[in-house]
Design a protein around this motif. Structure first.
Motif, mmCIF file in Angstrom:
data_model
loop_
_atom_site.group_PDB
_atom_site.id
_atom_site.type_symbol
_atom_site.label_atom_id
_atom_site.label_comp_id
_atom_site.label_asym_id
_atom_site.label_seq_id
_atom_site.Cartn_x
_atom_site.Cartn_y
_atom_site.Cartn_z
ATOM 1 N N UNK A 8 8.718 9.810 -6.093
ATOM 2 C CA UNK A 8 8.194 10.424 -4.873
ATOM 3 C C UNK A 8 9.205 11.389 -4.266
ATOM 4 N N UNK A 9 10.476 11.229 -4.589
ATOM 5 C CA UNK A 9 11.489 12.188 -4.131
ATOM 6 C C UNK A 9 11.164 13.575 -4.670
ATOM 7 N N UNK A 10 10.677 13.634 -5.913
ATOM 8 C CA UNK A 10 10.242 14.896 -6.521
ATOM 9 C C UNK A 10 8.884 15.322 -5.982
ATOM 10 N N UNK A 11 7.944 14.382 -5.942
ATOM 11 C CA UNK A 11 6.582 14.712 -5.494
ATOM 12 C C UNK A 11 6.566 15.256 -4.069
ATOM 13 N N UNK A 12 7.436 14.703 -3.215
ATOM 14 C CA UNK A 12 7.400 15.035 -1.794
ATOM 15 C C UNK A 12 8.588 15.884 -1.351
ATOM 16 N N UNK A 13 9.357 16.377 -2.318
ATOM 17 C CA UNK A 13 10.512 17.238 -2.025
ATOM 18 C C UNK A 13 11.446 16.590 -1.003
ATOM 19 N N UNK A 14 11.907 15.385 -1.340
ATOM 20 C CA UNK A 14 12.734 14.616 -0.411
ATOM 21 C C UNK A 14 14.222 14.676 -0.715
ATOM 22 N N UNK A 15 14.610 15.394 -1.776
ATOM 23 C CA UNK A 15 16.028 15.470 -2.094
ATOM 24 C C UNK A 15 16.280 15.495 -3.582
ATOM 25 N N UNK A 16 17.446 14.976 -3.972
ATOM 26 C CA UNK A 16 17.874 15.010 -5.369
ATOM 27 C C UNK A 16 17.282 13.835 -6.147
ATOM 28 N N UNK A 17 16.451 14.139 -7.129
ATOM 29 C CA UNK A 17 15.840 13.083 -7.934
ATOM 30 C C UNK A 17 16.892 12.330 -8.736
ATOM 31 N N UNK A 18 17.771 13.064 -9.405
ATOM 32 C CA UNK A 18 18.782 12.396 -10.226
ATOM 33 C C UNK A 18 19.778 11.615 -9.365
ATOM 34 N N UNK A 19 20.036 12.089 -8.162
ATOM 35 C CA UNK A 19 20.906 11.352 -7.258
ATOM 36 C C UNK A 19 20.343 9.981 -6.931
ATOM 37 N N UNK A 20 19.038 9.951 -6.663
ATOM 38 C CA UNK A 20 18.363 8.688 -6.364
ATOM 39 C C UNK A 20 18.330 7.790 -7.594
ATOM 40 N N UNK A 21 17.991 8.357 -8.759
ATOM 41 C CA UNK A 21 17.922 7.556 -9.986
ATOM 42 C C UNK A 21 19.281 6.971 -10.340
ATOM 43 N N UNK A 22 20.351 7.727 -10.077
ATOM 44 C CA UNK A 22 21.708 7.226 -10.347
ATOM 45 C C UNK A 22 22.009 6.016 -9.470
ATOM 46 N N UNK A 23 21.575 6.054 -8.225
ATOM 47 C CA UNK A 23 21.769 4.905 -7.321
ATOM 48 C C UNK A 23 21.025 3.688 -7.847
ATOM 49 N N UNK A 24 19.790 3.878 -8.291
ATOM 50 C CA UNK A 24 19.000 2.763 -8.844
ATOM 51 C C UNK A 24 19.720 2.167 -10.046
ATOM 52 N N UNK A 62 0.835 -1.203 0.000
ATOM 53 C CA UNK A 62 0.000 0.000 0.000
ATOM 54 C C UNK A 62 0.872 1.256 0.000
ATOM 55 N N UNK A 63 0.469 2.225 -0.838
ATOM 56 C CA UNK A 63 1.205 3.493 -0.919
ATOM 57 C C UNK A 63 0.415 4.463 -1.785
ATOM 58 N N UNK A 64 0.816 5.735 -1.730
ATOM 59 C CA UNK A 64 0.285 6.747 -2.640
ATOM 60 C C UNK A 64 -1.222 6.868 -2.644
ATOM 61 N N UNK A 65 -1.792 6.954 -3.859
ATOM 62 C CA UNK A 65 -3.234 7.168 -4.012
ATOM 63 C C UNK A 65 -4.050 6.006 -3.453
#
Length: 235
Positions: free
Chosen positions: A211-227, A96-99
């Motif tokens: 959700x990093x972008x949606x919830x202003x949790x930090x660097x989106x590209x930083x997270x995507x690079x880790x993935x 469960x998450x989001x909408x």
């Protein structure tokens, strides 16, 4: 090889090629939410999404899933089979998450006993409403047999993806797929698979997705690079 622009979307531009049955997808640096109500340019996002989606689609092709993916041709570009997109967003939820949590008033993070498949009518002007099987048939989007196939194929893809992400320490919470019909009328997986259209949590519950972008949790590209770097561990 790029020719006429045939479609400009929120995340990609689609171009015709010299082959009428092949299109080129060019990934943008644009991040959106609320059906495009909020838009931002994030440098490098398109390159990362193209690499992640290309990697996932190559593995799905190798696993026997029929997809539109042909090959990645540059940092931002990939060649795909041309399809007529079925106007459905097929969403599968493992947790469960989001909408889903908002709609049913339940906490995020509850593991579902069985993955739940949902349909959303792909129509921006209606805000992509949640619909059921009967609505799909009433709108003449897909037949009963096609609906069954979409659900079965989505569950099969989920089993593969869950296993791959689990191996690199990520939990696949949910995701959205789009399907289309190729020149022969076969239903195949289309669009993309990236952290833009799925939720991934790490072992500590950190969001590794849009959700990093949606919830202003930090660097989106930083997270995507880790993935992306984690996915490379699967090779």
């Amino acid at each position: 090889m790029k020719k006429q622009l045939i479609y400009s979307g929120k995340a990609k531009d689609i171009y015709a090629t010299e082959d009428e049955n092949v299109i080129m997808s060019v990934y943008k640096d644009q991040a959106t939410m609320l059906n495009g109500a909020r838009k931002e340019t994030i440098d490098g996002k398109g390159v990362l999404n193209n690499q992640i989606s290309s990697f996932i689609f190559e593995k799905l092709n190798a696993a026997g899933v029929k997809t539109h993916f042909i090959k990645q041709v540059s940092d931002r570009e990939q060649l795909n089979k041309k399809v007529d997109i079925i106007p459905l967003e097929v969403v599968l939820r493992n947790v469960t998450a989001g909408s889903f949590s908002k709609r049913f008033g339940v906490d995020e993070g509850l593991a579902l006993n069985r993955p739940i498949v949902e349909f959303y009518y792909k129509k921006d002007e209606l805000d992509d409403p949640f619909i059921n099987d009967e609505h799909v048939q009433f709108l003449d989007i897909a037949s009963e047999e096609e609906i069954a196939y979409l659900k079965e194929e989505t569950r099969r893809i989920n089993a593969l993806l869950k296993d791959w992400f689990e191996k690199i320490g990520l939990t696949l919470i949910d995701f959205k797929l789009e399907f289309g019909k190729d020149v022969e009328g076969n239903i195949i997986l289309a669009d993309e698979f990236s952290p833009d259209n799925c939720r991934l949590w790490d072992a500590d519950g950190n969001h590794m997705d849009k959700d990093v972008f949606r919830r202003d949790l930090g660097s989106l590209t930083g997270v995507y690079q880790v993935v992306l770097e984690k996915l490379k561990e699967l090779d």
